[in-house]
Scaffold this motif. Structure first.
Motif, PDB file in Angstrom:
ATOM      1  N   MET A   1       0.823  -1.197   0.000  1.00  0.00           N
ATOM      2  CA  MET A   1       0.000   0.000   0.000  1.00  0.00           C
ATOM      3  C   MET A   1       0.864   1.256   0.000  1.00  0.00           C
ATOM      4  SD  MET A   1      -3.234   0.852   2.356  1.00  0.00           S
ATOM      5  CE  MET A   1      -2.719   1.993   3.605  1.00  0.00           C
ATOM      6  N   ILE A   2       2.024   1.166   0.690  1.00  0.00           N
ATOM      7  CA  ILE A   2       2.906   2.331   0.713  1.00  0.00           C
ATOM      8  C   ILE A   2       3.329   2.681  -0.706  1.00  0.00           C
ATOM      9  CG2 ILE A   2       5.128   3.186   1.499  1.00  0.00           C
ATOM     10  CD1 ILE A   2       4.822   1.388   3.934  1.00  0.00           C
ATOM     11  N   GLU A   4       1.903   2.006  -3.615  1.00  0.00           N
ATOM     12  CA  GLU A   4       0.855   2.549  -4.475  1.00  0.00           C
ATOM     13  C   GLU A   4       0.406   3.920  -3.999  1.00  0.00           C
ATOM     14  OE1 GLU A   4       0.179   1.226  -7.365  1.00  0.00           O
ATOM     15  OE2 GLU A   4       1.725  -0.203  -6.812  1.00  0.00           O
ATOM     16  N   ASN A  63      12.607  -0.681   3.996  1.00  0.00           N
ATOM     17  CA  ASN A  63      11.993  -1.998   4.232  1.00  0.00           C
ATOM     18  C   ASN A  63      12.452  -3.057   3.252  1.00  0.00           C
ATOM     19  OD1 ASN A  63      10.566  -0.942   6.287  1.00  0.00           O
ATOM     20  ND2 ASN A  63       8.638  -0.755   5.183  1.00  0.00           N
ATOM     21  N   SER A  64      13.328  -2.678   2.309  1.00  0.00           N
ATOM     22  CA  SER A  64      13.787  -3.612   1.272  1.00  0.00           C
ATOM     23  C   SER A  64      12.601  -4.280   0.591  1.00  0.00           C
ATOM     24  CB  SER A  64      14.684  -4.694   1.859  1.00  0.00           C
ATOM     25  OG  SER A  64      15.848  -4.111   2.352  1.00  0.00           O
ATOM     26  N   ASP A  65      11.670  -3.493   0.121  1.00  0.00           N
ATOM     27  CA  ASP A  65      10.514  -4.042  -0.579  1.00  0.00           C
ATOM     28  C   ASP A  65      10.883  -4.244  -2.051  1.00  0.00           C
ATOM     29  OD1 ASP A  65       8.166  -4.582  -1.884  1.00  0.00           O
ATOM     30  OD2 ASP A  65       6.976  -3.289  -0.588  1.00  0.00           O
ATOM     31  N   SER A  67       9.482  -5.710  -4.311  1.00  0.00           N
ATOM     32  CA  SER A  67       8.422  -5.747  -5.317  1.00  0.00           C
ATOM     33  C   SER A  67       8.400  -4.438  -6.090  1.00  0.00           C
ATOM     34  CB  SER A  67       7.072  -5.987  -4.651  1.00  0.00           C
ATOM     35  OG  SER A  67       6.706  -4.852  -3.897  1.00  0.00           O
ATOM     36  N   ARG A 149       6.200  -1.744 -10.319  1.00  0.00           N
ATOM     37  CA  ARG A 149       6.257  -2.917  -9.446  1.00  0.00           C
ATOM     38  C   ARG A 149       6.685  -4.163 -10.202  1.00  0.00           C
ATOM     39  NH1 ARG A 149       2.866  -2.032  -5.026  1.00  0.00           N
ATOM     40  NH2 ARG A 149       3.908  -3.822  -4.103  1.00  0.00           N
ATOM     41  N   PRO A 153       8.164 -10.705  -6.734  1.00  0.00           N
ATOM     42  CA  PRO A 153       9.384 -10.033  -6.270  1.00  0.00           C
ATOM     43  C   PRO A 153      10.513 -11.016  -5.984  1.00  0.00           C
ATOM     44  CG  PRO A 153       7.687 -10.009  -4.594  1.00  0.00           C
ATOM     45  CD  PRO A 153       7.039 -10.522  -5.813  1.00  0.00           C
TER      46      PRO A 153
ATOM     47  N   SER B 113      -0.098  -0.377  -9.992  1.00  0.00           N
ATOM     48  CA  SER B 113      -0.515  -1.769  -9.817  1.00  0.00           C
ATOM     49  C   SER B 113      -1.256  -1.852  -8.494  1.00  0.00           C
ATOM     50  CB  SER B 113       0.679  -2.705  -9.781  1.00  0.00           C
ATOM     51  OG  SER B 113       1.706  -2.236 -10.591  1.00  0.00           O
ATOM     52  N   PRO B 114      -2.489  -1.346  -8.450  1.00  0.00           N
ATOM     53  CA  PRO B 114      -3.201  -1.282  -7.168  1.00  0.00           C
ATOM     54  C   PRO B 114      -3.466  -2.656  -6.576  1.00  0.00           C
ATOM     55  CG  PRO B 114      -4.636  -0.680  -9.004  1.00  0.00           C
ATOM     56  CD  PRO B 114      -3.268  -0.751  -9.550  1.00  0.00           C
ATOM     57  N   LEU B 116      -1.341  -5.061  -6.231  1.00  0.00           N
ATOM     58  CA  LEU B 116      -0.170  -5.629  -5.543  1.00  0.00           C
ATOM     59  C   LEU B 116      -0.036  -5.059  -4.143  1.00  0.00           C
ATOM     60  CD1 LEU B 116       2.752  -5.758  -8.102  1.00  0.00           C
ATOM     61  CD2 LEU B 116       1.516  -7.644  -7.065  1.00  0.00           C
ATOM     62  N   ARG B 117       0.167  -5.973  -3.183  1.00  0.00           N
ATOM     63  CA  ARG B 117       0.415  -5.496  -1.824  1.00  0.00           C
ATOM     64  C   ARG B 117       1.896  -5.134  -1.706  1.00  0.00           C
ATOM     65  NH1 ARG B 117       0.845  -8.554   1.852  1.00  0.00           N
ATOM     66  NH2 ARG B 117       1.628 -10.427   0.841  1.00  0.00           N
ATOM     67  N   ASP B 118       2.249  -4.558  -0.547  1.00  0.00           N
ATOM     68  CA  ASP B 118       3.668  -4.336  -0.274  1.00  0.00           C
ATOM     69  C   ASP B 118       4.313  -5.658   0.096  1.00  0.00           C
ATOM     70  OD1 ASP B 118       3.479  -1.744  -0.748  1.00  0.00           O
ATOM     71  OD2 ASP B 118       3.535  -1.068   1.328  1.00  0.00           O
ATOM     72  N   PHE B 119       5.589  -5.783  -0.171  1.00  0.00           N
ATOM     73  CA  PHE B 119       6.319  -6.998   0.226  1.00  0.00           C
ATOM     74  C   PHE B 119       7.583  -6.636   0.975  1.00  0.00           C
ATOM     75  CE2 PHE B 119       4.023  -8.545  -3.533  1.00  0.00           C
ATOM     76  CZ  PHE B 119       3.424  -9.662  -2.981  1.00  0.00           C
ATOM     77  N   PRO B 120       7.445  -6.035   2.152  1.00  0.00           N
ATOM     78  CA  PRO B 120       8.693  -5.715   2.868  1.00  0.00           C
ATOM     79  C   PRO B 120       9.434  -7.002   3.208  1.00  0.00           C
ATOM     80  CG  PRO B 120       6.787  -5.256   4.240  1.00  0.00           C
ATOM     81  CD  PRO B 120       6.257  -5.647   2.900  1.00  0.00           C
ATOM     82  N   LEU B 121      10.736  -6.920   3.233  1.00  0.00           N
ATOM     83  CA  LEU B 121      11.556  -8.117   3.363  1.00  0.00           C
ATOM     84  C   LEU B 121      11.272  -8.858   4.667  1.00  0.00           C
ATOM     85  CD1 LEU B 121      13.785  -9.498   1.749  1.00  0.00           C
ATOM     86  CD2 LEU B 121      15.376  -8.492   3.346  1.00  0.00           C
ATOM     87  N   ARG B 124       8.390 -11.093   4.477  1.00  0.00           N
ATOM     88  CA  ARG B 124       8.569 -12.241   3.603  1.00  0.00           C
ATOM     89  C   ARG B 124       9.454 -13.298   4.234  1.00  0.00           C
ATOM     90  NH1 ARG B 124      10.581  -9.231  -1.418  1.00  0.00           N
ATOM     91  NH2 ARG B 124      11.113 -11.294  -2.130  1.00  0.00           N
TER      92      ARG B 124
END
Lengths: 660, 371
Positions: A1-2, A4, A63-65, A67, A149, A153, B113-114, B116-121, B124
């Motif tokens: 969400m952050i 987007e 956060n090392s995101d 994606s 994105r 990922p 890309s609404p 897709l969620r966030d994927f913080p490391l 995961r």
């Protein structure tokens, strides 16, 4: 969400910028205060949204995101936190986002603190800011979107270019951008004045401090970049005349000219049209710098031609803004009211000379930067323009400028007395000559020009010192009175003195470093001793260390001078597995203003290591100079008084004639 | 759903920023004017004079100048005539209420890309995350991360290397095998595996470096089948078909009857014309094996063609195009030494003819060899 939400915030900022581009202009035409006031609130909202977008990208990096493509390509989960943050602007997309964030910041500042501006000027300025902002938001969203994105990922990122994993990245680009983008304010004011067809008295009062602020940041940014290149690249060079450096030097030269002419305009109501032109040129050069660095045109014209989307887009922005503003200038400049008059020999005259020399110097750098590009495009012939060209062209111009620097602040406004000033500067001149003689006698050898250049540096420093000593009555009056007077002097006067002296300091550093540096290049085995400039450096040994995301080989040097142990120096070579590349971390030992510099080469099969050791006398002066200049700028900026230049009254005889 | 809610809130905030000043109406703020600036300047002069910064006659001159400007400004001060043009304000409001969301959506929807969620490391690594299949690549990345921190874990390298090779990341596989050798010690298998990875990285050509590894493996264990097979391949690629056939024949003789690599060696042997060995009827396995060998076959074929070209040129060296083709072929096969050798031969062959020499040099420059 952050991710987007950050993306959407950027889109909203674009939408707001589009509204801000048209509604206030409409309002100014209709003289409707409500419509004009839209500029203020949209500028603030834009700042809010771009800020949010930037914070979102920083959060994603922290956060090392992975994606987010931008994070995946430029970050690594094991990178230290500080480089995760600085890595945000260590890449193209992120740095462009920083660029527009700073633009929005300046727009927001004008919106928040511009109450004392005439409303229509305020509206026009913010509208022009919005034009620039819209163009760059579009550029980012279409060609360099940092929020794209990746659906699946990857688990690990590709890491940031190791050369950039340095504290320098935290400071240098933001500073530089604050400088580049800061000049957009004076540009917007210039365009607004042209649109309105008149220059308000409030114009210069506003433009001068904003230009000064941008100039301070740019000065510090360039100096920081130069120092960073000096210690990180491992060659001990601090300026290469490379197009990227020139791209930042050109706005600095034009900006310095603008700063001085804006001063004349505020104090004396003169040089109005010229100041407007300089404002346009300075920001145009900032844009050109952005184009050169960001389009990839420098690396190779052909690489640029292979992936031209970005380059062509910036080129379009460039043509639109530079072409548009210059045609507007050509059409409207004649209708602007000319300002005050002055004699050729006067403070104003000196500042005109300063402007001329700076702009010519800037043109020289522009030529040297663009000529190779033109040759590559037109004649398919790759060449580079380096130090020899600039030594023959830029250096003499600057020497002339430096020679004139001490005279400027001592001349009176409107009509000056060159002879009188020369007499007053006699002491400074003598000091310079004495230094020349001493150095000549002392060194015997090296370049014959070096002592002269140092003499010039001393003269440039002694000039402001003389000026301040005179104004405070040092040596003439009791010390307490002097101190009282010194406190009474406006801070802007002190600022001028410091900034001018900074030039001399930097010059001395440059001359000493280039003339008397000594280097030692060899392969050394443990317990070998190198002798450089009176220092003995003993290689104690080599050891391996594991860093957070790299492995490094450290060499330990014991430095002593005349048998007395001084310090340990530990240069290293770091290898980063993710990118499969390595960096050299030079070790620096500062002794006064001089430095010892060690950087490592490759290890040979016999366990010896290639080492480059430099002794750089007075090298730090090169950067202390700009810091002093920036400090002078800050002193002047902190002086909130209005600037009024009281003219020297004409003598009775002259009063009969009309003013010049 | 929350995301769209946040988007809506942000949009409302943006619209509000435009509507707010429009709604407040035309209250003329205390705006700056020229007169105000000049008045401030006059006050400034008085202050400077009082502080002793400027002398009285200069202050007087400045005062006169500024007063003149003040008078001029006061005369031409534009009368603020705030006609509240209601029509335009309405237009601006409509622009904000309709245009702004439209523009925002029109730009965001194709780019964002609404879904897709966030994927913080951190999240995961806890293993949560549907749609986050633990793909092989991800596992490899995790092992690599682990080895980055514990580079002396020989078992880790041992596991990683063949996986990398299978993924086609040959250069990394070479490094992993080398590390495995360093931390696990010598063994013929590891040497042969390293050689195989080097060969694969070189596009199927047994380079001198790879050959050295196979020779070491062979020295450690004369019967190591992989080392023997590749030594035969090396011989074949060097044009020593007889040697290749001998090596492979010896290998087959010692091989157990059910060795899975038998068919591979047999096809190779047939290729070099290892007479005497009749091919067994093509079983399904053999066909599968030949498919595996396609790379090697292709290489062998190219080698043969290149050799023929070289022989022809040795007999008749006038053909500049032919020389260039030969040099390019060597370069493509990664054999720079041979390419340079051919360059020298070509120069000697056409030395008598200036025009041909020029053509040759030009062509060589295009190939990236010194002109």
């Amino acid at each position: 969400m952050i991710a987007e939400a950050g993306h959407y915030a950027l889109v909203l900022a674009l939408a707001l910028a589009l509204i801000q581009s048209f509604v206030p202009v409409m309002g100014a035409r209709l003289r409707d205060p409500a419509l004009m006031n839209v500029a203020r609130s949209t500028a603030l909202a834009q700042l809010l949204f771009v800020g949010a977008s930037f914070v979102a990208l920083v959060t994603l990096h922290v956060n090392s995101d992975f994606s987010v493509a931008n994070v995946y390509e430029n970050s690594h989960s094991m990178k230290p936190l500080i480089y995760k943050i600085t890595g945000v602007w260590g890449n193209h997309e992120g740095s462009m986002l920083l660029w527009v964030s700073i633009l929005a910041l300046f727009g927001g500042l004008v919106a928040a603190f511009g109450n004392n501006l005439p409303l229509s000027l305020h509206a026009h300025v913010l509208a022009v800011q919005a034009w620039i902002a819209s163009a760059f938001y579009l550029f980012i969203l279409i060609t360099s979107n940092p929020f794209l994105r990746i659906a699946n990922p990857p688990i690990e990122g590709r890491d940031l270019n190791p050369v950039l994993q340095d504290i320098g990245l935290a400071v240098h680009p933001p500073m530089l951008y604050l400088g580049y983008v800061g000049f957009s304010i004076s540009f917007s004011f210039a365009i607004a004045a042209l649109l309105e067809g008149r220059i308000d008295a409030a114009w210069a009062r506003w433009v001068r401090p904003w230009t000064l602020m941008a100039w301070i940041f740019l000065t510090l940014g360039i100096a920081m970049g130069s120092y960073w290149a000096y210690y990180e690249l491992g060659w001990g060079g601090w300026w290469f005349w490379d197009p990227v450096e020139n791209a930042s030097l050109m706005p600095w030269l034009a900006g310095t000219a603008l700063l001085h002419s804006a001063l004349v305009m505020e104090k004396r109501n003169a040089l109005k049209v010229w100041t407007i032109l300089l404002s346009i040129l300075t920001f145009s050069l900032s844009l050109l710098g952005t184009f050169l660095v960001r389009s990839g045109v420098i690396t190779s014209v052909h690489a640029f031609a292979n992936d031209p989307t970005r380059g062509v887009f910036i080129l379009l922005i460039l043509c639109l803004f530079i072409g548009g503003s210059l045609s507007l200038f050509a059409g409207r400049a004649t209708s602007l009211k000319q300002g005050g008059l002055f004699a050729p020999i006067s403070r104003e005259g000196a500042l005109v000379l300063n402007n001329l020399l700076l702009t010519v110097a800037c043109a020289v750098v522009l030529f040297g930067t663009l000529y190779p590009l033109a040759m590559e495009v037109l004649a398919d012939f790759k060449m580079s323009v380096g130090a020899p060209f600039y030594n023959l062209t830029f250096v003499p111009l600057f020497a002339l400028l430096l020679l004139a620097v001490p005279f400027g602040p001592m001349l009176a406004w409107k009509r000056g007395d060159l002879l009188g000033v020369t007499q007053r500067l006699l002491a400074a001149g003598v000091a310079g000559l004495v230094v020349v003689a001493i150095i000549w006698a002392w060194t015997r050898g090296g370049s014959a020009l070096a002592p002269l250049a140092i003499g010039l540096g001393v003269f440039v420093i002694a000039g402001p010192v003389t000026d301040m000593a005179e104004r405070t009555g040092l040596f003439r009056l009791p010390f307490a009175t002097t101190l009282h007077r010194a406190r009474g002097l406006p801070r802007s006067a002190w600022g001028t003195a410091f900034a001018h002296a900074g030039l001399g300091v930097a010059l001395i550093g440059i001359v000493c470093e280039t003339t008397w540096n000594s280097e030692y290049i060899a392969t050394m085995k443990p317990n070998d001793v190198a002798e450089v400039a009176g220092y003995e450096l003993k290689l104690d040994g080599l050891l391996e260390r594991q860093g957070p995301n790299y492995r490094e080989m450290v060499a330990q040097f014991n430095v002593s001078s005349g048998g007395e142990a001084l310090s340990l120096m530990t240069p290293s070579k770091r290898s980063f597995t993710t990118r499969g590349s390595s960096t050299t971390e030079a070790a620096l030992l500062t002794r006064g203003a001089s430095q010892l510099y060690i950087s490592l080469g490759d290890v040979t099969t016999e366990g010896a290591i290639a080492v480059r050791i430099y002794h750089k006398p007075f090298v730090l002066l090169i950067w202390w100079g700009p810091v002093l200049m920036a400090f002078g700028g800050m002193l002047s900026l902190s002086d909130r008084r209005l600037r009024v230049g009281a003219p020297k009254p004409a003598r009775a005889k002259q009063r009969l004639q009309p003013a010049e | 759903m929350t995301l769209w809610f946040v988007f809506a809130l942000m949009t409302v905030a943006a619209i509000f920023a435009v509507l707010w000043p429009l709604g407040r109406g035309g209250r003329p703020d205390n705006q700056g004017s020229d007169v105000a600036v000049y008045k401030d300047q006059l006050a400034e002069i008085e202050r400077d004079l009082a502080a002793g910064l400027i002398a009285a006659p200069e202050a007087e001159a400045a005062r006169i100048e500024i007063s003149c400007r003040l008078l001029a400004a006061a005369g031409s001060e534009p009368m603020p005539a705030p006609d509240s043009s209601l029509k335009w304000r309405r237009a601006a409001s409509v622009l904000a209420l309709v245009g702004l969301p439209l523009v925002a959506v029109a730009i965001y929807v194709p780019l964002g890309s609404p879904a897709l969620r966030d994927f913080p490391l951190a999240q995961r690594q806890r293993g949560a995350g549907p749609g986050m299949a633990q793909s092989l690549e991800n596992l490899v990345a995790q092992v690599q991360q682990h080895l980055e921190k514990n580079p002396t874990d020989g078992r880790g390298w041992n596991v990683l290397a063949p996986v990398l090779e299978r993924l086609g990341r040959f250069d990394e596989a070479v490094r992993a095998y080398r590390n495995s050798l360093t931390y696990n010690g010598e063994s013929p298998e590891r040497r042969a595996d390293l050689g195989e990875a080097i060969t694969a990285a070189a596009g199927g050509v047994v380079t001198a470096e790879a050959k050295a590894e196979f020779e070491r493996a062979h020295a450690l264990s004369a019967d190591d089948p992989k080392a023997n097979y590749f030594l035969g391949l090396a011989a074949e690629q060097d044009g020593r078909k007889e040697d290749a056939a001998n090596i492979w024949r010896a290998l087959l003789a010692k091989a157990p009857a059910d060795a899975p690599w038998r068919p591979l060696v047999q096809t190779s042997l047939a290729r070099v014309g290892g007479g005497g060995v009749t091919l067994p009827a093509l079983s399904d396995e053999t066909i599968a094996a030949t498919k595996e060998m396609n790379d090697g076959d292709r290489n062998a074929m190219i080698r043969g063609m290149v050799e023929r070209l070289a022989t022809r040129l040795r007999q008749n060296g006038d053909d500049v195009e032919g020389w260039l083709r030969l040099v390019r072929a060597y370069l493509v096969m990664g054999d720079r030494d041979k390419a340079l050798g051919a360059t020298t031969d070509a120069r000697q062959a056409v030395a008598g003819d200036a025009e041909r020499l020029r053509q040759l040099n030009e062509g060589l420059k295009n190939l990236g060899l010194d002109g």
